[in-house]
Design an enzyme around this catalytic site. Structure first.
Site, PDB file in Angstrom:
ATOM      1  N   SER A 115      94.050 -38.599  -6.180  1.00 30.48           N
ATOM      2  CA  SER A 115      93.711 -37.130  -5.591  1.00 30.48           C
ATOM      3  C   SER A 115      94.786 -36.536  -4.923  1.00 30.48           C
ATOM      4  CB  SER A 115      92.673 -37.171  -4.573  1.00 30.48           C
ATOM      5  OG  SER A 115      92.198 -35.904  -4.454  1.00 30.48           O
ATOM      6  N   HIS A 116      94.971 -36.010  -3.651  1.00 25.32           N
ATOM      7  CA  HIS A 116      95.988 -35.182  -3.316  1.00 25.32           C
ATOM      8  C   HIS A 116      97.043 -35.909  -2.597  1.00 25.32           C
ATOM      9  CE1 HIS A 116      93.266 -36.591  -0.129  1.00 25.32           C
ATOM     10  NE2 HIS A 116      94.220 -36.315   0.693  1.00 25.32           N
ATOM     11  N   ASP A 280      93.971 -29.599  -6.403  1.00 23.97           N
ATOM     12  CA  ASP A 280      94.627 -30.553  -5.747  1.00 23.97           C
ATOM     13  C   ASP A 280      95.187 -31.680  -7.116  1.00 23.97           C
ATOM     14  OD1 ASP A 280      92.381 -31.513  -6.570  1.00 23.97           O
ATOM     15  OD2 ASP A 280      92.356 -33.224  -4.764  1.00 23.97           O
ATOM     16  N   ASP A 282      93.834 -34.191  -8.747  1.00 23.14           N
ATOM     17  CA  ASP A 282      92.785 -34.417  -9.874  1.00 23.14           C
ATOM     18  C   ASP A 282      91.931 -33.146  -9.923  1.00 23.14           C
ATOM     19  OD1 ASP A 282      91.829 -34.924  -7.350  1.00 23.14           O
ATOM     20  OD2 ASP A 282      90.248 -36.292  -7.877  1.00 23.14           O
ATOM     21  N   ASP A 284      89.721 -31.653  -7.893  1.00 21.56           N
ATOM     22  CA  ASP A 284      88.435 -31.351  -7.515  1.00 21.56           C
ATOM     23  C   ASP A 284      88.578 -30.500  -6.196  1.00 21.56           C
ATOM     24  OD1 ASP A 284      89.572 -33.297  -5.745  1.00 21.56           O
ATOM     25  OD2 ASP A 284      87.948 -34.816  -6.074  1.00 21.56           O
ATOM     26  N   ARG A 285      89.644 -30.257  -5.477  1.00 20.84           N
ATOM     27  CA  ARG A 285      89.848 -29.554  -4.345  1.00 20.84           C
ATOM     28  C   ARG A 285      90.199 -28.035  -4.552  1.00 20.84           C
ATOM     29  NH1 ARG A 285      92.014 -32.836   0.700  1.00 20.84           N
ATOM     30  NH2 ARG A 285      91.043 -34.780   0.259  1.00 20.84           N
ATOM     31  N   GLU A 367      84.778 -29.532   4.642  1.00 19.43           N
ATOM     32  CA  GLU A 367      85.860 -28.697   5.178  1.00 19.43           C
ATOM     33  C   GLU A 367      87.226 -28.901   4.500  1.00 19.43           C
ATOM     34  OE1 GLU A 367      88.222 -30.902   6.945  1.00 19.43           O
ATOM     35  OE2 GLU A 367      86.922 -32.402   6.077  1.00 19.43           O
ATOM     36  N   LYS A 379      83.194 -32.308  -6.538  1.00 20.70           N
ATOM     37  CA  LYS A 379      83.524 -30.978  -6.222  1.00 20.70           C
ATOM     38  C   LYS A 379      84.429 -30.624  -7.309  1.00 20.70           C
ATOM     39  CE  LYS A 379      87.048 -33.127  -3.036  1.00 20.70           C
ATOM     40  NZ  LYS A 379      86.698 -34.478  -2.726  1.00 20.70           N
TER      41      LYS A 379
HETATM   42  C1  VG1 Z   1      89.074 -36.947   2.551  1.00 14.63           C
HETATM   43  C2  VG1 Z   1      88.399 -35.940   2.942  1.00 14.63           C
HETATM   44  C3  VG1 Z   1      87.040 -35.851   2.466  1.00 14.63           C
HETATM   45  C4  VG1 Z   1      87.004 -36.108   0.929  1.00 14.63           C
HETATM   46  C5  VG1 Z   1      87.847 -37.151   0.441  1.00 14.63           C
HETATM   47  C6  VG1 Z   1      88.183 -37.288  -1.259  1.00 14.63           C
HETATM   48  O1  VG1 Z   1      88.587 -38.192   3.151  1.00 14.63           O
HETATM   49  O2  VG1 Z   1      88.169 -35.804   4.418  1.00 14.63           O
HETATM   50  O3  VG1 Z   1      86.244 -34.764   2.677  1.00 14.63           O
HETATM   51  O4  VG1 Z   1      85.697 -36.127   0.255  1.00 14.63           O
HETATM   52  O5  VG1 Z   1      89.216 -36.919   1.028  1.00 14.63           O
HETATM   53  O6  VG1 Z   1      88.721 -35.955  -1.495  1.00 14.63           O
HETATM   54  P1  VG1 Z   1      89.224 -38.894   4.160  1.00 14.63           P
HETATM   55  O7  VG1 Z   1      88.303 -40.190   4.450  1.00 14.63           O
HETATM   56  O8  VG1 Z   1      90.585 -39.103   4.073  1.00 14.63           O
HETATM   57  O9  VG1 Z   1      89.007 -38.073   5.476  1.00 14.63           O
HETATM   58  V1  VG1 Z   1      89.801 -35.977  -2.934  1.00 14.63           V
HETATM   59  O10 VG1 Z   1      90.303 -34.737  -3.510  1.00 14.63           O
HETATM   60  O11 VG1 Z   1      91.223 -37.003  -2.057  1.00 14.63           O
HETATM   61  O12 VG1 Z   1      89.132 -37.225  -3.909  1.00 14.63           O
HETATM   62 CO    CO Z   2      90.864 -34.710  -5.204  1.00 10.27          CO
END
Ligand code: VG1
Ligand code: CO
Length: 552
Positions: A115-116, A280, A282, A284-285, A367, A379
């Site tokens: 992801s990010h 981001d 992948d 989804d954000r 959030e 998302k």
């Molecule tokens: C974070 C965010 C959460 C989100 C997750 C995956 O998780 O807070 O809201 O669903 O990333 O997003 P954490 O456990 O680090 O707080 V993605 O776009 O990184 O797949």
């Molecule tokens: Co992501």
């Protein structure tokens, strides 16, 4: 082509426990012999109904994406899957993977992404399994995969050649078919079915509406160029940093005010565009910006909910909405006005799956820059941007005015998240342990707050536990909550997506109804709660940290 299958003996790695969103580790850890193979075999060992079934495979294009996909294809063939659907070049954004899983009714999909988190040989890699509904594996399944990973003795792999991932079309290996598909087409078709492309296109082509989309050198570049520029007619160059790179240009592909620097600079310049957005690694954000204006993700989902009827796909209204527990209650205010239910779930998209599948909710958000609906089970960054474009095309107002009007109607929930990254795992655990002990006796918390001269009294405090309203499964220890009598909240949890040490997230919220106080600065408005949150958790005493590393 006929093919030899090998059964390779292996020993378990004991750290393959999926976190908030799949298994995330340093790339080098994933590259150790057997590491990826063990986890993929653990998934296959856990899944019923594999024989002859379809599986989707794709990723965000980060370093090791292609190699991992070749291994997964070989293992899928060896495990008896019938058809493996792969995005061209190994690309599939997370929401597009969800769309493809649903459209072709596959057994599920394997999405390669952290992801990010940054990518590259010294950065992060990740793998998540999505189920047949297109959504992240629910907790029961990730737990079962983890158990299987600890018991594994061998994995199955075929001795077939690498697939040409760059050429569209079908290849047969043994009894299986590998289909290399256009990673954008199915997703773009779905978007066309939801939004008013005519109206959005007219606005983007008019020459009076400036739009900039920052793909952050990650996967949404290919989706954004195809949809915003080619299909909707936004001028070339609307999409910046649009080429997916294996290391995201050395940046964090994280769409927030800190990391999407180039976009933020454009939008906050004197004659910047009217609308800006970023996604981001992948896809989804999403981050939404107006001219010199930032829309918090908690407000964004609330505003989309309040305006949903302007979007053709949601013209009939919303059945219900949901937000993760730390997300601000701005969405609750909209739901109450619409007379629809609003669910509060633990952090992580997997917890929305049952509500979406059961038709209890249409829209949901977090959030952490995540917004989505029942069109897929993830998302979806591009979708959120299209929601805003569709609203803007209908309302013909600046982003800032739309948000201000929303606050006047529903009140404003001032909101911030303070992340203390890179603290040791021991200190992270000690802070949470300390908090857990405190909230077990609310009287003690109230007294402490009173002693500190807190402005408002405590309404309740606890360690959030969630009972899924659909299958009644229980998820405990989902974050420490302090809820105040005026609706303010302080929430603490540890991140479940990092790869080293611990990240403590502190979420702070305060609702303000009075119009005269709604334009104030967020950090100033929340200053008292912020100070309390640090002292209460003994952050400095335990971790030595006085300031967060990221504020969103
Ligand atoms: C974070 C965010 C959460 C989100 C997750 C995956 O998780 O807070 O809201 O669903 O990333 O997003 P954490 O456990 O680090 O707080 V993605 O776009 O990184 O797949
Ligand atoms: Co992501």
């Amino acid at each position: 082509m006929s093919v030899n299958i090998r059964e390779v003996a292996t020993t378990p790695f004991n750290d393959q426990k999926p976190g908030t969103s799949g298994l995330r580790k340093k790339t080098r850890q994933f590259q150790q012999p057997g590491y990826l193979e063990n986890f993929v075999q653990a998934i296959f060992n856990t899944l019923p109904g594999k024989a002859g079934a379809k599986l989707v495979v794709g990723g965000d294009g980060r370093y090791f994406n292609r190699e991992a996909i070749q291994t997964i294809i070989r293992m899928a063939v060896a495990n008896g899957l019938g058809e493996i659907i792969v995005g061209q070049h190994g690309f599939l954004s997370t929401p597009a993977a969800s769309c493809v899983i649903r459209k072709y009714q596959t057994l599920g999909g394997i999405v390669l992404s952290a992801s990010h988190n940054p990518g590259g040989p010294d950065e992060d890699f990740g793998l998540k399994f999505n189920a047949a509904n297109g959504g992240p594996a629910p907790e029961q399944l990730t737990n079962a995969i983890y158990v299987a990973s600890k018991e594994i003795e061998s994995y199955r792999i075929s001795e077939s050649e690498d697939i040409d991932l760059d050429t569209l079309g079908d290849v047969h290996i043994g009894n299986a078919r590998v289909r290399v598909i256009d990673p954008v087409a199915d997703y773009a078709e779905l978007m066309r079915s939801i939004f008013d492309f005519g109206k959005i296109g007219a606005m983007l082509k008019s020459g009076d509406f400036g739009f900039c989309f920052d793909a952050m050198w990650a996967i949404t570049g290919i989706y954004a160029k195809a949809i915003f520029e080619e299909e909707l007619g936004a001028p070339r160059g609307t999409v910046i940093n649009g080429e997916p790179l294996t290391d995201f240009g050395g940046h964090h592909p994280d769409p927030n005010l800190v990391h999407a620097k180039e976009l933020v600079a454009k939008l906050f310049s004197d004659d910047g565009p009217d609308f800006g957005a970023a996604s981001d690694g992948d896809g989804d954000r999403n981050m939404i910006l107006g001219r010199q204006f930032y829309v918090t993700p908690s407000d964004s989902v609330a505003i989309i909910a309040a305006n949903a009827r302007l979007i053709p796909g949601y013209r009939d209204g919303l059945r219900g909405v949901a937000r993760s527990m730390p997300t601000s209650a701005a969405l609750d205010a909209v739901a109450s006005k619409l007379g629809i239910p609003c669910f509060e779930t633990p952090t992580g998209w997997k917890f929305f799956g049952n509500l979406l599948d059961a038709g209890r909710i249409t829209l949901c958000g977090e959030e952490s820059f995540g917004t989505g609906s029942d069109h897929v089970r993830e998302k979806d960054g591009i979708w959120a941007v299209l929601c805003w474009l569709n609203m803007l095309a209908e309302r013909q107002q600046p982003v800032e005015d739309i948000v201000h009007e929303h606050w006047l109607t529903y009140g404003r929930n001032f909101y911030t998240r303070h992340d203390f990254e890179g603290i040791s795992s021991e200190d992270g655990a000690a802070i949470m342990e300390h908090l857990r002990t405190l909230v077990a006796s609310p009287k003690q918390v109230s007294d402490w707050l009173e002693n500190e001269g807190a402005e408002t009294g405590l309404a309740s405090c606890d360690d959030f536990a969630y009972t899924d309203p659909v299958d009644e499964s229980i998820s405990e220890n989902q974050g420490i909550r302090l809820q105040f009598s005026d609706g303010s909240r302080i929430i603490y949890r540890l991140s479940g997506t990092g790869t080293v040490g611990a990240t403590l997230r502190v979420y702070i919220e305060k609702p303000v109804k009075e119009a005269g106080r709604q334009q104030a600065d967020t950090q100033e408005t929340l200053a008292e709660l912020i100070a309390l949150s640090r002292k209460f958790a003994r952050i400095e005493e335990i971790s030595g940290r006085t300031e967060p590393s990221v504020i969103t």
